[in-house]
Design an enzyme around this catalytic site. Sequence first.
Site, mmCIF file in Angstrom:
data_model
loop_
_atom_site.group_PDB
_atom_site.id
_atom_site.type_symbol
_atom_site.label_atom_id
_atom_site.label_comp_id
_atom_site.label_asym_id
_atom_site.label_seq_id
_atom_site.Cartn_x
_atom_site.Cartn_y
_atom_site.Cartn_z
ATOM 1 N N ASP A 1 52.296 -78.771 -0.906
ATOM 2 C CA ASP A 1 51.654 -77.920 -1.912
ATOM 3 C C ASP A 1 52.019 -76.442 -1.786
ATOM 4 O O ASP A 1 51.595 -75.630 -2.617
ATOM 5 C CB ASP A 1 50.123 -78.037 -1.802
ATOM 6 C CG ASP A 1 49.612 -79.386 -2.275
ATOM 7 O OD1 ASP A 1 50.308 -80.053 -3.070
ATOM 8 O OD2 ASP A 1 48.509 -79.776 -1.837
ATOM 9 N N LYS B 1 44.551 -74.489 -5.829
ATOM 10 C CA LYS B 1 45.003 -75.210 -7.034
ATOM 11 C C LYS B 1 44.089 -76.390 -7.363
ATOM 12 O O LYS B 1 43.363 -76.907 -6.498
ATOM 13 C CB LYS B 1 46.449 -75.698 -6.856
ATOM 14 C CG LYS B 1 46.671 -76.638 -5.655
ATOM 15 C CD LYS B 1 46.305 -78.081 -5.882
ATOM 16 C CE LYS B 1 46.431 -78.931 -4.647
ATOM 17 N NZ LYS B 1 45.856 -80.280 -4.767
HETATM 18 O O1 C5P Z 1 52.900 -82.118 2.958
HETATM 19 P P1 C5P Z 1 51.513 -82.258 3.511
HETATM 20 O O2 C5P Z 1 51.455 -81.996 4.988
HETATM 21 O O3 C5P Z 1 50.500 -81.467 2.748
HETATM 22 O O4 C5P Z 1 51.120 -83.775 3.295
HETATM 23 C C1 C5P Z 1 50.096 -84.383 4.032
HETATM 24 C C2 C5P Z 1 50.234 -85.880 3.958
HETATM 25 O O5 C5P Z 1 49.920 -86.352 2.629
HETATM 26 C C3 C5P Z 1 51.615 -86.430 4.223
HETATM 27 O O6 C5P Z 1 51.839 -86.599 5.611
HETATM 28 C C4 C5P Z 1 51.574 -87.777 3.504
HETATM 29 O O7 C5P Z 1 50.881 -88.738 4.266
HETATM 30 C C5 C5P Z 1 50.718 -87.466 2.285
HETATM 31 N N1 C5P Z 1 51.552 -87.128 1.106
HETATM 32 C C6 C5P Z 1 52.214 -88.167 0.456
HETATM 33 N N2 C5P Z 1 53.000 -87.868 -0.634
HETATM 34 C C7 C5P Z 1 53.112 -86.610 -1.083
HETATM 35 C C8 C5P Z 1 52.436 -85.539 -0.438
HETATM 36 C C9 C5P Z 1 51.661 -85.861 0.665
HETATM 37 O O8 C5P Z 1 52.107 -89.338 0.837
HETATM 38 N N3 C5P Z 1 53.889 -86.354 -2.139
#
Ligand code: C5P
Length: 338
Positions: free
Chosen positions: A158, A15
């Site tokens: 995502d 994406k």
């Molecule tokens: O959900 P994912 O593991 O992809 O997210 C990685 C990191 O990105 C999270 O641990 C967080 O620190 C940050 N993040 C965030 N807010 C979001 C998505 C991700 O702060 N909406």
Amino acid sequence: MNQIGSKAIGSAPSKINLILRAGAIDDRGYHGLATAFEAVSLREYVVAEYFDGQATGYPSVQTLVYRVEPGVEPEFSEQLTQQFRGLDDRDHLAVRAAHALGADGRVKLTVHKTVPVAGGMAGGSADAAASLVAVNDLLGLNKHLDELQALGRSLGADVPACLVGGICLGTGHGDRMTLLREGAADPSYKCHWWVAVFMKQGLSTPKVFGVLDELRGDDGRSFSKDPEIGQRVLESLAEVPDSSSVSELLENQLQEPAFALRPELAAIGEHLVDLGCISWLLSGSGPTVVGLVANEEEAVRIASAVNANPPEGTRGATAVWGPGVGARLERALPNWTR
Ligand code: C5P
């Protein structure tokens, strides 16, 4: 189903965030987001096979990485594949997704990767999404997209976007999806072409969000918990077919913090405009920089020009289009896979 030797193939898109607005950080360390995702044509393919193994533990995984070049089919890269050898299978998002659906040591996954690692294009999330649809079929679970999204968001913010595809609005943590425009299986007159420039060194998403908080000076807590994208913008995302109109909407609030960590990224974007891109932005938390162009010829021309004279720190550019379809089952792997 559930028979030794049975097999299912899933694919899922990467994406680009056309719009990304970040709000306050919550107690779990996640930021409220309002984002518009466009699923793009670089896809991950996951083959799930059932064999006579341990009825306990986690599925196993093998990852094969392909180099993508403009205008030609992806090519297997031993060098890029090397980085996945010796990693713990249980850290692989495709494995965690399969395990979340109940797959155990009798399931073997093969991940065919074209999306850069830690590139801001949701490669890991696409692995999870493709794994969810493949294992859902392999184990005959018949789970609906809504259920897969619920599982997916517990694996990564995502993952739902990779499941749904097309152009969608993401709210909550960017993981609550509203489909704005269906994606296509093949490039059509209603698609956007992009030049994606990949960097040798990835960027950590938590780090970029951390710098965003620092730049805001107050952990972002004074920001609205739920940022918004206006109705008119959402309507135009659902309707507008041409690249120049999309260009006016592009916005990414993670750009400034990413540039604070990696100042060279802005120069790459400007270079893309010098070469003829209509506009550019950082994909998600980066470091992949994407340039919007009018059509496929422009995308291939500009990506080839970048590759002919690669800016320092880049590891290649390619042409991609969107919006593509979300995660789906495939009858066969593309013929460029190994
Ligand atoms: O959900 P994912 O593991 O992809 O997210 C990685 C990191 O990105 C999270 O641990 C967080 O620190 C940050 N993040 C965030 N807010 C979001 C998505 C991700 O702060 N909406």
